[in-house]
Design a protein around this motif. Structure first.
Motif, short mmCIF file in Angstrom:
data_model
loop_
_atom_site.label_atom_id
_atom_site.label_comp_id
_atom_site.label_asym_id
_atom_site.label_seq_id
_atom_site.Cartn_x
_atom_site.Cartn_y
_atom_site.Cartn_z
N PHE A 1 -27.80 -40.98 13.30
CA PHE A 1 -28.25 -41.23 11.68
C PHE A 1 -29.16 -40.58 11.28
CE2 PHE A 1 -30.94 -43.82 8.95
CZ PHE A 1 -30.21 -43.88 7.85
N LEU A 2 -30.27 -40.13 12.18
CA LEU A 2 -31.43 -39.51 11.64
C LEU A 2 -30.82 -37.85 11.53
CD1 LEU A 2 -34.33 -38.62 11.44
CD2 LEU A 2 -34.47 -38.09 13.81
N ILE A 3 -30.15 -37.43 12.35
CA ILE A 3 -29.50 -36.16 12.19
C ILE A 3 -28.60 -35.82 10.94
CG2 ILE A 3 -27.97 -34.33 13.31
CD1 ILE A 3 -28.89 -35.21 15.89
N ALA A 4 -27.67 -37.04 10.67
CA ALA A 4 -27.00 -37.02 9.71
C ALA A 4 -27.49 -36.86 8.31
CB ALA A 4 -25.98 -38.48 9.54
N THR A 5 -28.82 -37.78 8.35
CA THR A 5 -29.75 -37.89 7.03
C THR A 5 -30.56 -36.52 6.82
OG1 THR A 5 -30.14 -40.20 7.59
CG2 THR A 5 -31.72 -39.13 6.23
N ALA A 6 -30.70 -35.91 8.02
CA ALA A 6 -31.58 -34.50 8.00
C ALA A 6 -30.31 -33.53 7.30
CB ALA A 6 -31.91 -34.04 9.16
N VAL A 7 -29.23 -33.63 7.75
CA VAL A 7 -28.19 -32.73 7.29
C VAL A 7 -28.13 -32.73 5.58
CG1 VAL A 7 -25.69 -32.10 7.05
CG2 VAL A 7 -27.02 -32.53 9.24
N VAL A 8 -28.27 -34.27 5.12
CA VAL A 8 -27.75 -34.62 3.92
C VAL A 8 -29.17 -33.83 3.16
CG1 VAL A 8 -27.87 -36.35 2.01
CG2 VAL A 8 -26.73 -36.43 4.20
N VAL A 9 -30.44 -34.15 3.48
CA VAL A 9 -31.60 -33.82 3.11
C VAL A 9 -31.58 -32.11 2.93
CG1 VAL A 9 -34.07 -33.42 3.21
CG2 VAL A 9 -32.89 -35.64 3.63
N LEU A 10 -31.10 -31.58 3.90
CA LEU A 10 -31.00 -30.02 3.83
C LEU A 10 -30.01 -29.62 2.88
CD1 LEU A 10 -31.26 -29.49 7.73
CD2 LEU A 10 -33.06 -28.71 5.78
N ALA A 11 -29.12 -30.29 2.63
CA ALA A 11 -28.16 -30.00 1.48
C ALA A 11 -28.71 -29.98 0.16
CB ALA A 11 -26.61 -30.88 1.76
N VAL A 12 -29.34 -31.27 0.12
CA VAL A 12 -29.93 -31.51 -1.13
C VAL A 12 -31.03 -30.22 -1.60
CG1 VAL A 12 -31.55 -32.75 -2.73
CG2 VAL A 12 -29.62 -33.90 -1.32
N ILE A 13 -31.80 -29.87 -0.44
CA ILE A 13 -32.79 -28.85 -0.55
C ILE A 13 -32.08 -27.52 -1.10
CG2 ILE A 13 -34.39 -27.44 0.49
CD1 ILE A 13 -35.20 -29.90 2.40
N GLY A 14 -30.72 -27.15 -0.31
CA GLY A 14 -30.15 -26.06 -0.42
C GLY A 14 -29.69 -25.97 -1.94
N VAL A 15 -29.32 -27.09 -2.65
CA VAL A 15 -29.10 -27.28 -4.21
C VAL A 15 -30.04 -26.96 -4.99
CG1 VAL A 15 -28.32 -28.51 -5.66
CG2 VAL A 15 -27.15 -29.00 -3.89
N LEU A 16 -31.37 -27.50 -4.59
CA LEU A 16 -32.30 -27.07 -5.53
C LEU A 16 -32.96 -25.74 -5.38
CD1 LEU A 16 -34.61 -30.28 -4.70
CD2 LEU A 16 -33.01 -29.90 -6.78
N LEU A 17 -32.79 -25.14 -4.18
CA LEU A 17 -33.18 -23.85 -3.87
C LEU A 17 -32.47 -22.81 -4.81
CD1 LEU A 17 -34.21 -23.52 -0.18
CD2 LEU A 17 -35.84 -23.86 -2.35
N ASP A 18 -30.88 -22.89 -4.86
CA ASP A 18 -30.03 -22.23 -5.58
C ASP A 18 -30.39 -22.30 -6.93
OD1 ASP A 18 -28.68 -21.36 -3.25
OD2 ASP A 18 -27.24 -23.01 -3.48
#
Length: 220
Positions: free
Chosen positions: A79-96
């Protein structure tokens, strides 16, 4: 955990988890129709984070399995790793979005090192929770050493970090743009370049004073 609490968790699990999955599916479809970059984080959350949370809720609150058991630890790690992947995906969208904004404005883009900081922080936080919170590894000595090292680096680079912060704030607030006539201290002129390190002015004589840096005042 008593029987009543277990029954409440079981009822909530049975009633709400399907609703959450349906809502996530509906949201993903709407984002797909709009071709939104947020669709990927929603898909990751629905396909990975939600099942992991459902498994944890089934094992711990409903079945009352010991939190230190290997199965629960594995599910919590999932669950923690999956949540971290989701957070990183959101960060990627913001950085783009930040990169696209810089490209549209014609200004120099924010440095890659600065853009990498949110991802680095997310990795560090997820790693700390995984090691200390889920696996039970004592990180006090490592955190103490890290704190001392960060303090030393901060003192050594305080001028550089201050200038960097000023440049980033200028790029974010955009109090002036290239071509504006502004005054900074005893220097005034037209803005010829703005980036994350410096902002350059050309004075009336056509010179570019070296003292005009990223700590410029708002235009007057």
């Amino acid at each position: 955990m008593n029987l009543t609490s277990g029954m409440i968790w079981a009822a909530a699990f049975i009633l709400f988890m399907p609703v959450v999955v349906l809502l996530a599916t509906e949201l993903e479809e709407r984002l797909r129709q709009r071709e939104s970059p947020l669709r990927r984080p929603v898909v990751l959350a629905r396909n990975w984070a939600l099942p992991a949370f459902a498994a944890w809720a089934l094992f711990v609150p409903v079945l009352d399995i010991d939190r230190d058991s290997p199965v629960v630890v594995a599910v919590a790690s999932w669950f923690l790793i999956a949540t971290a992947v989701v957070v990183l995906a959101v960060i990627g969208v913001l950085l783009d979005a930040i990169r696209a904004r810089s490209a549209r404005s014609g200004r120099q883009s924010v440095p890659q090192l600065l853009l990498a900081l949110p991802r680095i922080i997310a990795y560090l936080v997820a790693g700390w929770i995984l090691l200390a919170g889920i696996w039970g590894i004592d990180l006090s000595a490592a955190l103490t050493a890290l704190g001392v090292t960060s303090l030393v680096i901060s003192f050594a680079l305080q001028d550089t970090l201050s200038g960097l912060a000023s440049g980033v704030l200028l790029l974010g607030d955009q109090p002036f743009q290239t071509g504006d006539w502004i005054k900074a201290g005893d220097t005034e002129g037209i803005v010829v370049d703005i980036n994350w390190r410096t902002s350059r002015l050309r004075d009336r004589d056509g010179d570019v004073p070296r003292g005009a840096n990223s700590r410029l005042a708002p235009p007057t």
